[in-house]
Design a protein around this motif. Structure first.
Motif, PDB file in Angstrom:
ATOM      1  N   THR A   1      55.046  26.046  32.147  1.00  0.00           N
ATOM      2  CA  THR A   1      54.966  27.364  31.511  1.00  0.00           C
ATOM      3  C   THR A   1      53.580  27.596  30.932  1.00  0.00           C
ATOM      4  N   SER A   2      53.020  26.572  30.313  1.00  0.00           N
ATOM      5  CA  SER A   2      51.683  26.680  29.725  1.00  0.00           C
ATOM      6  C   SER A   2      50.619  26.926  30.796  1.00  0.00           C
ATOM      7  N   LEU A   3      50.697  26.191  31.911  1.00  0.00           N
ATOM      8  CA  LEU A   3      49.697  26.354  32.974  1.00  0.00           C
ATOM      9  C   LEU A   3      49.793  27.723  33.642  1.00  0.00           C
ATOM     10  N   LEU A   4      51.008  28.223  33.842  1.00  0.00           N
ATOM     11  CA  LEU A   4      51.158  29.573  34.408  1.00  0.00           C
ATOM     12  C   LEU A   4      50.506  30.602  33.491  1.00  0.00           C
ATOM     13  N   TYR A   5      50.750  30.474  32.207  1.00  0.00           N
ATOM     14  CA  TYR A   5      50.175  31.389  31.219  1.00  0.00           C
ATOM     15  C   TYR A   5      48.649  31.309  31.261  1.00  0.00           C
ATOM     16  N   GLN A   6      48.108  30.097  31.303  1.00  0.00           N
ATOM     17  CA  GLN A   6      46.655  29.921  31.314  1.00  0.00           C
ATOM     18  C   GLN A   6      46.039  30.450  32.613  1.00  0.00           C
ATOM     19  N   LEU A   7      46.754  30.312  33.734  1.00  0.00           N
ATOM     20  CA  LEU A   7      46.261  30.874  34.997  1.00  0.00           C
ATOM     21  C   LEU A   7      46.108  32.393  34.883  1.00  0.00           C
ATOM     22  N   PHE A   8      47.133  33.056  34.367  1.00  0.00           N
ATOM     23  CA  PHE A   8      47.062  34.506  34.213  1.00  0.00           C
ATOM     24  C   PHE A   8      45.977  34.908  33.217  1.00  0.00           C
ATOM     25  N   ILE A   9      45.850  34.167  32.116  1.00  0.00           N
ATOM     26  CA  ILE A   9      44.795  34.433  31.131  1.00  0.00           C
ATOM     27  C   ILE A   9      43.424  34.344  31.788  1.00  0.00           C
ATOM     28  N   GLU A  10      43.211  33.268  32.526  1.00  0.00           N
ATOM     29  CA  GLU A  10      41.903  33.025  33.142  1.00  0.00           C
ATOM     30  C   GLU A  10      41.569  34.099  34.170  1.00  0.00           C
ATOM     31  N   ILE A  11      42.516  34.404  35.042  1.00  0.00           N
ATOM     32  CA  ILE A  11      42.258  35.385  36.093  1.00  0.00           C
ATOM     33  C   ILE A  11      42.091  36.774  35.491  1.00  0.00           C
ATOM     34  N   ASP A  12      42.876  37.090  34.476  1.00  0.00           N
ATOM     35  CA  ASP A  12      42.750  38.378  33.800  1.00  0.00           C
ATOM     36  C   ASP A  12      41.362  38.529  33.191  1.00  0.00           C
ATOM     37  N   SER A  13      40.839  37.454  32.604  1.00  0.00           N
ATOM     38  CA  SER A  13      39.499  37.491  32.003  1.00  0.00           C
ATOM     39  C   SER A  13      38.427  37.686  33.068  1.00  0.00           C
ATOM     40  N   ILE A  14      38.551  36.960  34.175  1.00  0.00           N
ATOM     41  CA  ILE A  14      37.564  37.044  35.255  1.00  0.00           C
ATOM     42  C   ILE A  14      37.522  38.443  35.850  1.00  0.00           C
ATOM     43  N   GLN A  15      38.694  39.050  36.022  1.00  0.00           N
ATOM     44  CA  GLN A  15      38.767  40.341  36.711  1.00  0.00           C
ATOM     45  C   GLN A  15      38.250  41.509  35.874  1.00  0.00           C
ATOM     46  N   HIS A  16      37.917  41.262  34.624  1.00  0.00           N
ATOM     47  CA  HIS A  16      37.335  42.319  33.799  1.00  0.00           C
ATOM     48  C   HIS A  16      35.854  42.525  34.107  1.00  0.00           C
ATOM     49  N   TYR A  17      35.239  41.563  34.814  1.00  0.00           N
ATOM     50  CA  TYR A  17      33.821  41.672  35.141  1.00  0.00           C
ATOM     51  C   TYR A  17      33.644  42.437  36.450  1.00  0.00           C
TER      52      TYR A  17
ATOM     53  N   THR B   1      29.574  31.684  41.148  1.00  0.00           N
ATOM     54  CA  THR B   1      30.997  31.872  40.890  1.00  0.00           C
ATOM     55  C   THR B   1      31.326  31.478  39.464  1.00  0.00           C
ATOM     56  N   PRO B   2      31.949  32.374  38.687  1.00  0.00           N
ATOM     57  CA  PRO B   2      32.318  32.019  37.313  1.00  0.00           C
ATOM     58  C   PRO B   2      33.322  30.891  37.297  1.00  0.00           C
ATOM     59  N   LYS B   3      33.083  29.877  36.497  1.00  0.00           N
ATOM     60  CA  LYS B   3      33.965  28.723  36.435  1.00  0.00           C
ATOM     61  C   LYS B   3      34.975  28.885  35.310  1.00  0.00           C
ATOM     62  N   PRO B   4      36.240  28.655  35.579  1.00  0.00           N
ATOM     63  CA  PRO B   4      37.256  28.794  34.532  1.00  0.00           C
ATOM     64  C   PRO B   4      36.980  27.868  33.366  1.00  0.00           C
ATOM     65  N   LYS B   5      37.015  28.411  32.156  1.00  0.00           N
ATOM     66  CA  LYS B   5      36.753  27.589  30.978  1.00  0.00           C
ATOM     67  C   LYS B   5      37.980  26.791  30.563  1.00  0.00           C
ATOM     68  N   ASP B   6      39.123  27.461  30.541  1.00  0.00           N
ATOM     69  CA  ASP B   6      40.323  26.818  30.020  1.00  0.00           C
ATOM     70  C   ASP B   6      41.012  25.924  31.042  1.00  0.00           C
TER      71      ASP B   6
ATOM     72  N   ASN C   1      42.424  38.424  44.998  1.00  0.00           N
ATOM     73  CA  ASN C   1      41.390  39.391  44.580  1.00  0.00           C
ATOM     74  C   ASN C   1      40.111  38.719  44.096  1.00  0.00           C
ATOM     75  N   LEU C   2      40.174  37.427  43.761  1.00  0.00           N
ATOM     76  CA  LEU C   2      38.978  36.718  43.295  1.00  0.00           C
ATOM     77  C   LEU C   2      37.949  36.542  44.414  1.00  0.00           C
ATOM     78  N   LYS C   3      38.362  36.773  45.656  1.00  0.00           N
ATOM     79  CA  LYS C   3      37.408  36.689  46.773  1.00  0.00           C
ATOM     80  C   LYS C   3      36.231  37.623  46.555  1.00  0.00           C
ATOM     81  N   SER C   4      36.515  38.798  45.976  1.00  0.00           N
ATOM     82  CA  SER C   4      35.458  39.792  45.783  1.00  0.00           C
ATOM     83  C   SER C   4      34.416  39.342  44.773  1.00  0.00           C
ATOM     84  N   LEU C   5      34.749  38.331  43.964  1.00  0.00           N
ATOM     85  CA  LEU C   5      33.790  37.805  42.989  1.00  0.00           C
ATOM     86  C   LEU C   5      33.057  36.574  43.517  1.00  0.00           C
ATOM     87  N   GLY C   6      33.336  36.224  44.770  1.00  0.00           N
ATOM     88  CA  GLY C   6      32.591  35.144  45.394  1.00  0.00           C
ATOM     89  C   GLY C   6      33.254  33.791  45.379  1.00  0.00           C
TER      90      GLY C   6
END
Length: 210
Positions: free
Chosen positions: A33-49, A57-62, A166-171
């Motif tokens: 449950t924690s990893l699923l939440y962190q995946l969505f958090i990370e991808i949501d943050s990346i997609q704001h750019y 390529t931006p590297k996930p921090k968490d 969708n992260l393909k568009s960010l490289g």
């Protein structure tokens, strides 16, 4: 499954449990449950750019310590074969189509609101409402109840897979995207095992009133 309209910033994901649980069962539930939440958090943050914002390529921090192949992730998860993981998650989708207290919040981590171990019991996870709603939608996709199977309207897509694509568009490279998918597969399969053994009986989401 029950979903209430979320009006507050935070929400509660309640996972209802039954039967006898081992320490490994709880570890799988909390980790997944924690990893699923962190995946969505990370991808949501990346997609704001905007596209092209990053030179590299931006590297996930968490998640940087868990999404790499051959990392600690595969020591923690029960399903270690990435090839088999993809097949099992695919089969779940095909099967589906056939048929309180003041809490200091950390944006990147779920907070345990309450646990009741009984038969039935539950575990409450508190986090950002918009992220928990996405986690809940993914759970509905793979573990619909009887009513949802009949309606079949809420299960239009695996939202997390679409976000990863969708992260393909960010490289992001195919290998990097595969790492995200491997984490998703392992977490879903851990939850699926608990669900199939009727240890997890239902999922609900509601407002968190602080």
């Amino acid at each position: 499954m029950i979903k209430e309209k979320i009006k507050t910033e935070h929400a509660i994901l309640r996972i209802e449990i039954a039967d006898d649980w081992s320490s490994n069962d709880f570890a799988a539930l909390f980790e997944s449950t924690s990893l699923l939440y962190q995946l969505f958090i990370e991808i949501d943050s990346i997609q704001h750019y905007p596209v092209g914002f990053f030179k590299d390529t931006p590297k996930p921090k968490d998640l940087e310590s868990v999404i790499e192949l051959n990392s600690e992730l595969y020591k923690k998860m029960r399903f270690s074969s990435t090839y088999e993981n993809s097949e099992k998650v695919e089969s779940l989708g095909k099967l589906k189509r056939l048929d309180g207290p003041v809490i200091s919040m950390d944006r990147n981590n779920l907070i345990i609101g309450e646990i009741q171990y009984a038969s039935p019991g539950f575990s409450d996870f508190i986090g950002l409402g918009k992220i928990l709603e996405q986690v809940f939608s993914l759970i509905q996709y793979y573990f619909p109840n009887k009513k949802e199977r009949l309606e079949n309207s809420i299960m239009e897509q695996d939202l997390l897979s679409k976000k990863i694509e969708n992260l393909k568009s960010l490289g992001y490279s195919k290998k990097e995207l595969k790492n995200f998918i491997d984490v998703r597969n392992s977490t879903i399969l851990n939850l699926a095992e608990l669900h199939q053994h009727r240890k997890i009986t239902d999922f609900k989401i509601k407002e968190y009133l602080d």
